[in-house]
Design an enzyme around this catalytic site. Sequence first.
Site, PDB file in Angstrom:
ATOM      1  N   THR A  86       0.877  -1.186   0.000  1.00  0.00           N
ATOM      2  CA  THR A  86       0.000   0.000   0.000  1.00  0.00           C
ATOM      3  C   THR A  86       0.913   1.235   0.000  1.00  0.00           C
ATOM      4  O   THR A  86       1.001   1.947   1.001  1.00  0.00           O
ATOM      5  CB  THR A  86      -0.932   0.023   1.234  1.00  0.00           C
ATOM      6  OG1 THR A  86      -0.147  -0.212   2.408  1.00  0.00           O
ATOM      7  CG2 THR A  86      -2.016  -1.021   1.146  1.00  0.00           C
ATOM      8  N   THR A 125      -1.098  -2.320   5.584  1.00  0.00           N
ATOM      9  CA  THR A 125      -1.545  -1.145   6.339  1.00  0.00           C
ATOM     10  C   THR A 125      -2.554  -0.377   5.485  1.00  0.00           C
ATOM     11  O   THR A 125      -2.231   0.053   4.373  1.00  0.00           O
ATOM     12  CB  THR A 125      -0.330  -0.261   6.697  1.00  0.00           C
ATOM     13  OG1 THR A 125       0.609  -1.082   7.399  1.00  0.00           O
ATOM     14  CG2 THR A 125      -0.736   0.911   7.555  1.00  0.00           C
ATOM     15  N   LYS A 211      -1.763   0.842  13.254  1.00  0.00           N
ATOM     16  CA  LYS A 211      -0.431   1.085  12.669  1.00  0.00           C
ATOM     17  C   LYS A 211      -0.145   2.579  12.499  1.00  0.00           C
ATOM     18  O   LYS A 211       0.995   3.019  12.611  1.00  0.00           O
ATOM     19  CB  LYS A 211      -0.326   0.408  11.293  1.00  0.00           C
ATOM     20  CG  LYS A 211      -0.170  -1.078  11.341  1.00  0.00           C
ATOM     21  CD  LYS A 211       1.135  -1.550  11.927  1.00  0.00           C
ATOM     22  CE  LYS A 211       2.311  -1.255  11.033  1.00  0.00           C
ATOM     23  NZ  LYS A 211       3.555  -1.875  11.572  1.00  0.00           N
ATOM     24  N   ASN A 226      15.719  14.024  18.130  1.00  0.00           N
ATOM     25  CA  ASN A 226      16.673  14.761  17.304  1.00  0.00           C
ATOM     26  C   ASN A 226      16.587  16.267  17.519  1.00  0.00           C
ATOM     27  O   ASN A 226      17.609  16.970  17.433  1.00  0.00           O
ATOM     28  CB  ASN A 226      16.484  14.393  15.833  1.00  0.00           C
ATOM     29  CG  ASN A 226      17.010  12.992  15.559  1.00  0.00           C
ATOM     30  OD1 ASN A 226      17.925  12.528  16.244  1.00  0.00           O
ATOM     31  ND2 ASN A 226      16.440  12.310  14.590  1.00  0.00           N
ATOM     32  N   GLY A 266      -1.763  21.716  30.763  1.00  0.00           N
ATOM     33  CA  GLY A 266      -1.858  23.056  31.346  1.00  0.00           C
ATOM     34  C   GLY A 266      -1.123  23.076  32.662  1.00  0.00           C
ATOM     35  O   GLY A 266      -0.270  22.225  32.918  1.00  0.00           O
ATOM     36  N   CYS A 269       3.600  24.641  34.820  1.00  0.00           N
ATOM     37  CA  CYS A 269       4.921  24.251  34.299  1.00  0.00           C
ATOM     38  C   CYS A 269       4.950  23.907  32.815  1.00  0.00           C
ATOM     39  O   CYS A 269       5.799  24.418  32.087  1.00  0.00           O
ATOM     40  CB  CYS A 269       5.456  23.060  35.089  1.00  0.00           C
ATOM     41  SG  CYS A 269       5.788  23.469  36.797  1.00  0.00           S
ATOM     42  N   ARG A 334      -3.085  28.648  37.366  1.00  0.00           N
ATOM     43  CA  ARG A 334      -2.280  29.221  36.286  1.00  0.00           C
ATOM     44  C   ARG A 334      -2.298  28.319  35.049  1.00  0.00           C
ATOM     45  O   ARG A 334      -1.959  27.158  35.118  1.00  0.00           O
ATOM     46  CB  ARG A 334      -0.835  29.447  36.754  1.00  0.00           C
ATOM     47  CG  ARG A 334      -0.716  30.595  37.735  1.00  0.00           C
ATOM     48  CD  ARG A 334       0.673  30.667  38.320  1.00  0.00           C
ATOM     49  NE  ARG A 334       0.985  29.474  39.100  1.00  0.00           N
ATOM     50  CZ  ARG A 334       2.198  29.191  39.577  1.00  0.00           C
ATOM     51  NH1 ARG A 334       3.215  30.003  39.341  1.00  0.00           N
ATOM     52  NH2 ARG A 334       2.397  28.108  40.283  1.00  0.00           N
TER      53      ARG A 334
END
Length: 422
Positions: A86, A125, A211, A226, A266, A269, A334
Amino acid sequence: MHVVIFGLGYVGFTAACCLASEGHKVTGIDVSSKKVASIREGRAPIIEPGVTEMLQEGLKNRLISADTEIGSHLDDAELAIICVGTPSGPDGSHNMSYIAEVSQQIAAAIDSDRKTPLAVAYRSTIRPGSIEELIAPIFRARLGEDTDRLVELVYNPEFLREGSAVADYFAPPKIVIGTKTGQPNAAMEKLNANIEAPTFHVGYREAEFTKFVDNTWHAVKVAYANEIGRVCLALGIQATQVHEIFKSDTKLNLSAYYTRPGGAFGGSCLPKDVRALQYISGDCGAGTPLVDSLLRSNEAHKHRLFEYAAEGLAPGDKILLAGLAFKAGTDDLRESPNVDLARKLLGAGFELEIFDPSIEAEHLTGANLGYAFSQLPSIEAILVDKAQAEATPYARVIASNATVEALELPADMDIRDLGTLP
Ligand SMILES: NC(=O)c1ccc[n+]([C@@H]2O[C@H](COP(=O)([O-])OP(=O)(O)OC[C@H]3O[C@@H](n4cnc5c(N)ncnc54)[C@H](O)[C@@H]3O)[C@@H](O)[C@H]2O)c1
Protein backbone atom coordinates in the site's frame (compact mmCIF):
# COMPACT_ATOMS: atom_id res chain seq x y z
CA MET A 1 -4.23 -25.50 8.35
CA HIS A 2 -3.90 -24.46 4.67
CA VAL A 3 -3.12 -20.76 4.43
CA VAL A 4 -2.92 -18.81 1.17
CA ILE A 5 -0.80 -15.66 1.33
CA PHE A 6 -1.25 -12.89 -1.22
CA GLY A 7 1.83 -10.69 -1.75
CA LEU A 8 5.24 -12.26 -1.16
CA GLY A 9 7.21 -9.19 -0.12
CA TYR A 10 8.77 -8.51 3.28
CA VAL A 11 5.58 -9.17 5.22
CA GLY A 12 4.01 -11.95 3.16
CA PHE A 13 7.14 -13.97 2.45
CA THR A 14 8.26 -13.82 6.10
CA ALA A 15 4.79 -14.96 7.20
CA ALA A 16 4.91 -17.81 4.66
CA CYS A 17 8.25 -19.08 6.02
CA CYS A 18 7.20 -18.72 9.66
CA LEU A 19 3.84 -20.46 9.17
CA ALA A 20 5.46 -23.34 7.27
CA SER A 21 8.01 -23.71 10.09
CA GLU A 22 5.04 -24.27 12.42
CA GLY A 23 3.71 -27.05 10.19
CA HIS A 24 1.04 -25.14 8.27
CA LYS A 25 0.64 -25.71 4.53
CA VAL A 26 1.30 -22.37 2.84
CA THR A 27 0.56 -21.31 -0.72
CA GLY A 28 2.03 -17.95 -1.68
CA ILE A 29 0.52 -15.96 -4.55
CA ASP A 30 2.32 -13.02 -6.11
CA VAL A 31 1.81 -11.22 -9.42
CA SER A 32 5.60 -11.16 -9.84
CA SER A 33 6.61 -14.28 -11.78
CA LYS A 34 10.23 -13.51 -10.87
CA LYS A 35 9.47 -13.76 -7.13
CA VAL A 36 7.45 -16.92 -7.59
CA ALA A 37 10.21 -18.57 -9.68
CA SER A 38 12.85 -17.63 -7.11
CA ILE A 39 10.77 -19.09 -4.24
CA ARG A 40 10.21 -22.31 -6.16
CA GLU A 41 13.98 -22.56 -6.64
CA GLY A 42 14.61 -22.08 -2.92
CA ARG A 43 15.95 -18.54 -3.22
CA ALA A 44 14.34 -15.98 -0.90
CA PRO A 45 13.01 -12.92 -2.80
CA ILE A 46 14.05 -10.66 0.12
CA ILE A 47 17.13 -10.32 2.34
CA GLU A 48 16.10 -11.19 5.88
CA PRO A 49 17.98 -13.25 8.48
CA GLY A 50 16.75 -16.85 8.71
CA VAL A 51 14.26 -16.91 5.84
CA THR A 52 16.36 -18.79 3.26
CA GLU A 53 16.85 -21.75 5.62
CA MET A 54 13.13 -21.70 6.51
CA LEU A 55 12.16 -21.58 2.83
CA GLN A 56 14.39 -24.52 1.94
CA GLU A 57 13.04 -26.53 4.87
CA GLY A 58 9.47 -25.64 3.86
CA LEU A 59 10.07 -26.72 0.25
CA LYS A 60 11.68 -29.97 1.41
CA ASN A 61 8.66 -30.73 3.63
CA ARG A 62 6.32 -29.76 0.76
CA LEU A 63 4.73 -27.10 3.01
CA ILE A 64 5.57 -24.08 0.85
CA SER A 65 4.51 -23.55 -2.73
CA ALA A 66 4.15 -20.41 -4.82
CA ASP A 67 2.05 -19.37 -7.80
CA THR A 68 1.19 -16.31 -9.85
CA GLU A 69 -2.49 -17.31 -10.17
CA ILE A 70 -5.11 -18.12 -7.53
CA GLY A 71 -6.62 -20.98 -9.52
CA SER A 72 -8.28 -23.37 -7.07
CA HIS A 73 -5.81 -22.74 -4.22
CA LEU A 74 -8.52 -21.28 -2.00
CA ASP A 75 -10.79 -24.31 -2.24
CA ASP A 76 -9.33 -26.22 0.73
CA ALA A 77 -7.88 -23.16 2.49
CA GLU A 78 -9.15 -21.98 5.89
CA LEU A 79 -7.40 -18.65 5.75
CA ALA A 80 -6.17 -16.11 3.19
CA ILE A 81 -3.72 -13.46 4.39
CA ILE A 82 -3.35 -10.30 2.32
CA CYS A 83 0.10 -8.68 2.38
CA VAL A 84 0.13 -6.67 -0.87
CA GLY A 85 1.78 -3.26 -0.86
CA THR A 86 0.00 0.00 0.00
CA PRO A 87 2.56 2.60 -1.16
CA SER A 88 2.03 6.37 -0.85
CA GLY A 89 -0.19 7.92 -3.52
CA PRO A 90 0.60 11.37 -4.98
CA ASP A 91 -1.65 13.09 -2.37
CA GLY A 92 -0.09 11.22 0.57
CA SER A 93 -2.92 8.73 0.99
CA HIS A 94 -2.27 5.01 0.60
CA ASN A 95 -2.56 3.71 -2.95
CA MET A 96 -5.28 1.10 -2.47
CA SER A 97 -5.28 -0.27 -6.01
CA TYR A 98 -3.41 -3.51 -5.10
CA ILE A 99 -5.81 -4.08 -2.20
CA ALA A 100 -8.84 -3.56 -4.45
CA GLU A 101 -7.37 -5.79 -7.15
CA VAL A 102 -6.48 -8.67 -4.86
CA SER A 103 -9.90 -8.44 -3.13
CA GLN A 104 -11.63 -8.73 -6.51
CA GLN A 105 -9.44 -11.70 -7.44
CA ILE A 106 -10.23 -13.50 -4.15
CA ALA A 107 -13.96 -12.78 -4.36
CA ALA A 108 -13.99 -14.20 -7.90
CA ALA A 109 -12.05 -17.33 -6.89
CA ILE A 110 -14.18 -18.36 -3.90
CA ASP A 111 -16.06 -21.59 -4.47
CA SER A 112 -19.74 -20.85 -3.79
CA ASP A 113 -20.19 -24.42 -2.49
CA ARG A 114 -17.75 -23.90 0.41
CA LYS A 115 -18.97 -25.58 3.57
CA THR A 116 -17.29 -23.12 5.94
CA PRO A 117 -16.46 -19.45 5.38
CA LEU A 118 -12.94 -18.51 4.29
CA ALA A 119 -11.29 -16.13 6.76
CA VAL A 120 -9.72 -13.32 4.70
CA ALA A 121 -7.27 -11.43 6.89
CA TYR A 122 -5.77 -8.15 5.68
CA ARG A 123 -2.29 -7.41 7.03
CA SER A 124 -1.36 -4.56 4.71
CA THR A 125 -1.55 -1.14 6.34
CA ILE A 126 -4.84 0.44 5.26
CA ARG A 127 -6.67 3.54 6.43
CA PRO A 128 -9.55 3.23 8.93
CA GLY A 129 -12.78 2.44 7.12
CA SER A 130 -11.11 0.49 4.28
CA ILE A 131 -12.65 -2.87 5.21
CA GLU A 132 -16.15 -1.42 5.58
CA GLU A 133 -16.08 1.07 2.71
CA LEU A 134 -13.85 -0.55 0.08
CA ILE A 135 -13.17 -4.24 0.75
CA ALA A 136 -16.55 -5.49 2.07
CA PRO A 137 -18.42 -3.84 -0.84
CA ILE A 138 -16.10 -5.62 -3.32
CA PHE A 139 -17.00 -8.98 -1.77
CA ARG A 140 -20.69 -8.09 -1.55
CA ALA A 141 -20.77 -7.00 -5.20
CA ARG A 142 -19.45 -10.41 -6.25
CA LEU A 143 -20.98 -12.76 -3.68
CA GLY A 144 -24.22 -10.93 -2.87
CA GLU A 145 -26.35 -12.52 -0.15
CA ASP A 146 -23.85 -15.38 0.21
CA THR A 147 -21.07 -13.08 1.40
CA ASP A 148 -21.38 -13.85 5.13
CA ARG A 149 -21.71 -17.58 4.43
CA LEU A 150 -18.56 -17.60 2.30
CA VAL A 151 -16.13 -15.11 3.86
CA GLU A 152 -15.20 -13.61 7.22
CA LEU A 153 -13.19 -10.44 6.80
CA VAL A 154 -10.51 -9.75 9.41
CA TYR A 155 -8.03 -6.93 9.87
CA ASN A 156 -4.79 -8.04 11.52
CA PRO A 157 -2.00 -5.45 11.48
CA GLU A 158 1.61 -6.60 11.23
CA PHE A 159 4.26 -5.28 13.63
CA LEU A 160 7.46 -6.90 12.35
CA ARG A 161 10.55 -4.84 11.62
CA GLU A 162 12.77 -5.56 8.67
CA GLY A 163 16.10 -7.05 9.81
CA SER A 164 14.46 -8.88 12.73
CA ALA A 165 11.29 -9.95 10.93
CA VAL A 166 11.36 -13.66 11.87
CA ALA A 167 12.04 -12.99 15.56
CA ASP A 168 9.35 -10.27 15.57
CA TYR A 169 6.87 -12.59 13.87
CA PHE A 170 7.07 -15.09 16.72
CA ALA A 171 7.35 -12.47 19.48
CA PRO A 172 5.21 -9.50 18.40
CA PRO A 173 4.62 -6.64 20.84
CA LYS A 174 0.88 -7.37 20.55
CA ILE A 175 -1.74 -9.09 18.43
CA VAL A 176 -4.67 -7.02 17.17
CA ILE A 177 -7.63 -8.76 15.57
CA GLY A 178 -10.32 -6.56 14.02
CA THR A 179 -13.62 -8.24 13.10
CA LYS A 180 -17.16 -7.14 12.26
CA THR A 181 -18.38 -7.90 15.78
CA GLY A 182 -15.16 -7.32 17.69
CA GLN A 183 -15.22 -11.03 18.62
CA PRO A 184 -12.38 -13.54 18.00
CA ASN A 185 -12.12 -15.29 14.63
CA ALA A 186 -11.58 -19.06 14.77
CA ALA A 187 -8.93 -19.24 12.00
CA MET A 188 -6.94 -16.37 13.55
CA GLU A 189 -7.07 -18.06 16.97
CA LYS A 190 -5.59 -21.17 15.37
CA LEU A 191 -2.98 -19.12 13.50
CA ASN A 192 -1.78 -17.41 16.68
CA ALA A 193 -2.05 -20.44 18.96
CA ASN A 194 1.74 -20.59 19.52
CA ILE A 195 2.30 -16.85 19.91
CA GLU A 196 2.20 -15.24 23.32
CA ALA A 197 1.43 -11.54 23.24
CA PRO A 198 -1.19 -9.16 24.61
CA THR A 199 -4.18 -9.74 22.33
CA PHE A 200 -6.92 -7.26 21.46
CA HIS A 201 -10.20 -8.19 19.79
CA VAL A 202 -11.72 -4.99 18.44
CA GLY A 203 -13.79 -3.60 15.54
CA TYR A 204 -12.27 -3.03 12.09
CA ARG A 205 -11.58 0.68 12.47
CA GLU A 206 -9.74 0.44 15.78
CA ALA A 207 -7.58 -2.35 14.34
CA GLU A 208 -6.96 -0.45 11.09
CA PHE A 209 -5.92 2.68 12.99
CA THR A 210 -3.34 0.83 15.12
CA LYS A 211 -0.43 1.08 12.67
CA PHE A 212 -1.01 4.78 12.07
CA VAL A 213 -0.97 5.45 15.80
CA ASP A 214 2.13 3.32 16.35
CA ASN A 215 4.22 4.42 13.39
CA THR A 216 3.44 8.10 13.84
CA TRP A 217 4.33 7.80 17.53
CA HIS A 218 7.67 6.27 16.60
CA ALA A 219 8.25 9.12 14.16
CA VAL A 220 7.33 11.66 16.88
CA LYS A 221 9.85 10.06 19.24
CA VAL A 222 12.66 10.14 16.67
CA ALA A 223 11.89 13.73 15.64
CA TYR A 224 11.69 14.83 19.31
CA ALA A 225 14.93 13.07 20.22
CA ASN A 226 16.67 14.76 17.30
CA GLU A 227 15.29 18.21 18.15
CA ILE A 228 16.63 17.79 21.68
CA GLY A 229 19.92 16.58 20.17
CA ARG A 230 20.17 19.73 18.02
CA VAL A 231 19.60 21.98 21.04
CA CYS A 232 22.28 20.00 22.92
CA LEU A 233 24.74 20.40 20.02
CA ALA A 234 24.06 24.14 19.85
CA LEU A 235 24.48 24.66 23.59
CA GLY A 236 27.46 22.33 24.18
CA ILE A 237 25.37 19.89 26.23
CA GLN A 238 26.24 16.16 26.18
CA ALA A 239 23.24 14.67 24.35
CA THR A 240 24.17 11.12 25.43
CA GLN A 241 24.06 12.10 29.10
CA VAL A 242 20.76 13.91 28.62
CA HIS A 243 19.40 10.77 26.96
CA GLU A 244 20.64 8.52 29.80
CA ILE A 245 18.79 10.70 32.32
CA PHE A 246 15.67 10.91 30.16
CA LYS A 247 15.29 7.20 29.52
CA SER A 248 15.98 6.21 33.14
CA ASP A 249 12.63 7.76 34.05
CA THR A 250 10.23 4.94 33.30
CA LYS A 251 7.68 6.43 35.69
CA LEU A 252 6.79 9.57 33.76
CA ASN A 253 8.94 9.77 30.58
CA LEU A 254 8.80 6.28 29.09
CA SER A 255 5.51 4.95 30.38
CA ALA A 256 1.79 5.04 29.61
CA TYR A 257 1.56 8.35 31.50
CA TYR A 258 0.37 11.28 29.37
CA THR A 259 -0.74 9.05 26.50
CA ARG A 260 -4.52 8.80 27.02
CA PRO A 261 -6.64 10.98 24.70
CA GLY A 262 -8.50 13.40 26.98
CA GLY A 263 -7.65 16.67 28.67
CA ALA A 264 -5.37 19.37 27.27
CA PHE A 265 -2.08 20.06 29.06
CA GLY A 266 -1.86 23.06 31.35
CA GLY A 267 -0.79 24.15 34.78
CA SER A 268 2.07 26.25 35.93
CA CYS A 269 4.92 24.25 34.30
CA LEU A 270 4.20 22.53 30.98
CA PRO A 271 3.08 25.51 28.85
CA LYS A 272 5.66 27.82 30.43
CA ASP A 273 8.59 25.47 29.91
CA VAL A 274 7.58 24.44 26.39
CA ARG A 275 7.39 28.16 25.52
CA ALA A 276 10.83 28.71 27.02
CA LEU A 277 12.38 25.78 25.13
CA GLN A 278 10.93 27.25 21.94
CA TYR A 279 12.70 30.50 22.82
CA ILE A 280 15.99 28.74 23.59
CA SER A 281 15.97 26.71 20.35
CA GLY A 282 15.11 29.80 18.30
CA ASP A 283 17.84 31.76 20.06
CA CYS A 284 20.55 29.16 19.38
CA GLY A 285 19.28 28.35 15.87
CA ALA A 286 18.62 24.67 16.63
CA GLY A 287 15.23 24.70 14.89
CA THR A 288 12.56 22.67 16.70
CA PRO A 289 9.41 22.60 14.54
CA LEU A 290 7.89 19.73 16.55
CA VAL A 291 8.32 21.50 19.90
CA ASP A 292 7.15 24.75 18.27
CA SER A 293 3.88 23.09 17.27
CA LEU A 294 2.92 21.86 20.75
CA LEU A 295 1.15 24.94 22.10
CA ARG A 296 -0.82 25.35 18.88
CA SER A 297 -1.81 21.69 19.05
CA ASN A 298 -2.93 22.18 22.64
CA GLU A 299 -5.01 25.24 21.74
CA ALA A 300 -6.71 23.27 18.95
CA HIS A 301 -7.49 20.56 21.47
CA LYS A 302 -8.89 23.00 24.02
CA HIS A 303 -11.24 24.34 21.39
CA ARG A 304 -12.38 20.84 20.41
CA LEU A 305 -12.97 19.99 24.09
CA PHE A 306 -15.14 23.10 24.40
CA GLU A 307 -17.21 21.96 21.39
CA TYR A 308 -17.40 18.44 22.83
CA ALA A 309 -18.46 19.76 26.26
CA ALA A 310 -21.23 21.87 24.72
CA GLU A 311 -22.36 19.36 22.08
CA GLY A 312 -26.18 19.10 21.95
CA LEU A 313 -26.75 21.91 24.46
CA ALA A 314 -28.30 25.32 23.75
CA PRO A 315 -27.15 28.73 25.01
CA GLY A 316 -28.92 29.44 28.30
CA ASP A 317 -28.69 25.80 29.49
CA LYS A 318 -27.44 25.47 33.04
CA ILE A 319 -24.24 23.44 33.28
CA LEU A 320 -21.77 22.53 35.99
CA LEU A 321 -18.04 22.42 35.43
CA ALA A 322 -16.64 19.94 37.98
CA GLY A 323 -12.97 20.90 38.38
CA LEU A 324 -11.43 24.28 37.61
CA ALA A 325 -7.76 23.71 38.41
CA PHE A 326 -5.68 21.76 35.86
CA LYS A 327 -5.95 18.73 38.14
CA ALA A 328 -7.97 17.77 41.20
CA GLY A 329 -6.62 18.62 44.62
CA THR A 330 -4.73 21.83 43.78
CA ASP A 331 -5.82 25.46 43.81
CA ASP A 332 -3.23 26.36 41.15
CA LEU A 333 -5.23 27.96 38.33
CA ARG A 334 -2.28 29.22 36.29
CA GLU A 335 -2.81 28.20 32.65
CA SER A 336 -5.44 25.68 33.66
CA PRO A 337 -7.22 24.57 30.46
CA ASN A 338 -10.40 24.42 32.56
CA VAL A 339 -10.27 28.15 33.14
CA ASP A 340 -10.18 28.61 29.35
CA LEU A 341 -13.06 26.18 29.03
CA ALA A 342 -15.12 28.07 31.62
CA ARG A 343 -14.44 31.32 29.77
CA LYS A 344 -15.52 29.80 26.44
CA LEU A 345 -18.69 28.30 27.96
CA LEU A 346 -19.65 31.64 29.50
CA GLY A 347 -18.86 33.40 26.22
CA ALA A 348 -21.14 30.97 24.38
CA GLY A 349 -24.05 31.98 26.61
CA PHE A 350 -24.33 29.01 28.99
CA GLU A 351 -25.43 29.49 32.57
CA LEU A 352 -22.29 28.12 34.15
CA GLU A 353 -21.59 27.06 37.72
CA ILE A 354 -18.26 25.66 38.89
CA PHE A 355 -17.54 23.15 41.64
CA ASP A 356 -13.95 22.77 42.83
CA PRO A 357 -13.47 22.18 46.58
CA SER A 358 -9.81 23.27 46.34
CA ILE A 359 -10.69 26.75 45.08
CA GLU A 360 -11.93 29.56 47.28
CA ALA A 361 -11.89 32.80 45.34
CA GLU A 362 -11.13 34.92 48.43
CA HIS A 363 -8.03 32.80 49.21
CA LEU A 364 -6.40 33.15 45.77
CA THR A 365 -3.19 35.16 45.93
CA GLY A 366 -0.30 36.34 43.74
CA ALA A 367 -0.04 35.11 40.13
CA ASN A 368 -2.83 32.64 40.77
CA LEU A 369 -5.19 35.46 41.75
CA GLY A 370 -4.20 37.58 38.74
CA TYR A 371 -4.68 34.71 36.28
CA ALA A 372 -8.03 33.60 37.72
CA PHE A 373 -9.60 37.07 37.75
CA SER A 374 -8.16 38.23 34.42
CA GLN A 375 -9.50 35.11 32.67
CA LEU A 376 -12.67 34.67 34.69
CA PRO A 377 -13.78 37.91 36.37
CA SER A 378 -17.06 36.35 37.54
CA ILE A 379 -15.33 33.49 39.35
CA GLU A 380 -16.66 34.40 42.81
CA ALA A 381 -20.26 34.47 41.66
CA ILE A 382 -20.23 31.14 39.84
CA LEU A 383 -18.38 28.90 42.32
CA VAL A 384 -20.85 26.61 44.11
CA ASP A 385 -20.44 24.24 47.06
CA LYS A 386 -21.02 20.48 47.11
CA ALA A 387 -24.60 20.70 48.40
CA GLN A 388 -25.63 23.12 45.67
CA ALA A 389 -23.81 21.17 42.94
CA GLU A 390 -25.60 17.98 44.00
CA ALA A 391 -29.06 19.58 44.31
CA THR A 392 -29.17 21.58 41.06
CA PRO A 393 -30.84 19.99 38.00
CA TYR A 394 -28.10 20.77 35.46
CA ALA A 395 -28.53 20.11 31.75
CA ARG A 396 -25.02 18.60 31.92
CA VAL A 397 -22.11 18.14 34.31
CA ILE A 398 -18.74 18.53 32.61
CA ALA A 399 -16.12 16.42 34.38
CA SER A 400 -12.91 18.27 33.55
CA ASN A 401 -10.77 16.48 36.13
CA ALA A 402 -11.21 13.94 38.95
CA THR A 403 -13.09 16.52 41.07
CA VAL A 404 -16.38 15.03 39.84
CA GLU A 405 -15.67 11.94 41.96
CA ALA A 406 -16.35 14.00 45.09
CA LEU A 407 -19.96 14.56 43.98
CA GLU A 408 -22.97 12.32 44.44
CA LEU A 409 -25.00 13.10 41.36
CA PRO A 410 -28.39 11.74 40.25
CA ALA A 411 -28.02 8.48 38.31
CA ASP A 412 -29.59 9.97 35.19
CA MET A 413 -27.36 13.07 35.18
CA ASP A 414 -25.73 13.78 31.79
CA ILE A 415 -22.03 13.71 32.77
CA ARG A 416 -19.50 14.41 30.04
CA ASP A 417 -15.97 13.30 30.93
CA LEU A 418 -13.29 15.39 29.22
CA GLY A 419 -10.42 13.51 30.91
CA THR A 420 -10.99 10.34 28.89
CA LEU A 421 -12.36 10.61 25.38
CA PRO A 422 -14.71 7.67 24.62
N1 LIG B 1 7.81 -4.03 5.37
C1 LIG B 1 7.50 -3.92 6.64
O1 LIG B 1 8.36 -3.91 7.53
C2 LIG B 1 6.06 -3.83 7.05
C3 LIG B 1 5.72 -3.98 8.40
C4 LIG B 1 4.37 -3.93 8.77
C5 LIG B 1 3.40 -3.69 7.81
N2 LIG B 1 3.77 -3.50 6.51
C6 LIG B 1 2.70 -3.28 5.52
O2 LIG B 1 2.47 -4.54 4.86
C7 LIG B 1 2.16 -4.32 3.47
C8 LIG B 1 3.14 -5.06 2.61
O3 LIG B 1 4.43 -4.52 2.83
P1 LIG B 1 5.73 -5.19 2.17
O4 LIG B 1 6.88 -4.38 2.66
O5 LIG B 1 5.73 -6.65 2.41
O6 LIG B 1 5.43 -4.89 0.62
P2 LIG B 1 6.25 -5.40 -0.65
O7 LIG B 1 6.15 -4.33 -1.67
O8 LIG B 1 7.60 -5.92 -0.25
O9 LIG B 1 5.39 -6.67 -1.13
C9 LIG B 1 4.13 -6.57 -1.69
C10 LIG B 1 3.96 -7.70 -2.69
O10 LIG B 1 2.61 -7.75 -3.15
C11 LIG B 1 2.62 -8.19 -4.48
N3 LIG B 1 1.30 -7.95 -5.11
C12 LIG B 1 0.77 -6.78 -5.56
N4 LIG B 1 -0.48 -7.00 -6.05
C13 LIG B 1 -0.74 -8.31 -5.90
C14 LIG B 1 -1.86 -9.15 -6.20
N5 LIG B 1 -2.95 -8.66 -6.76
N6 LIG B 1 -1.77 -10.47 -5.90
C15 LIG B 1 -0.67 -10.98 -5.32
N7 LIG B 1 0.42 -10.24 -5.03
C16 LIG B 1 0.39 -8.92 -5.30
C17 LIG B 1 3.78 -7.44 -5.09
O11 LIG B 1 4.24 -8.03 -6.29
C18 LIG B 1 4.81 -7.54 -3.95
O12 LIG B 1 5.64 -8.69 -4.10
C19 LIG B 1 2.17 -2.79 3.28
O13 LIG B 1 0.86 -2.31 3.45
C20 LIG B 1 3.05 -2.30 4.41
O14 LIG B 1 2.74 -0.97 4.79
C21 LIG B 1 5.07 -3.58 6.12
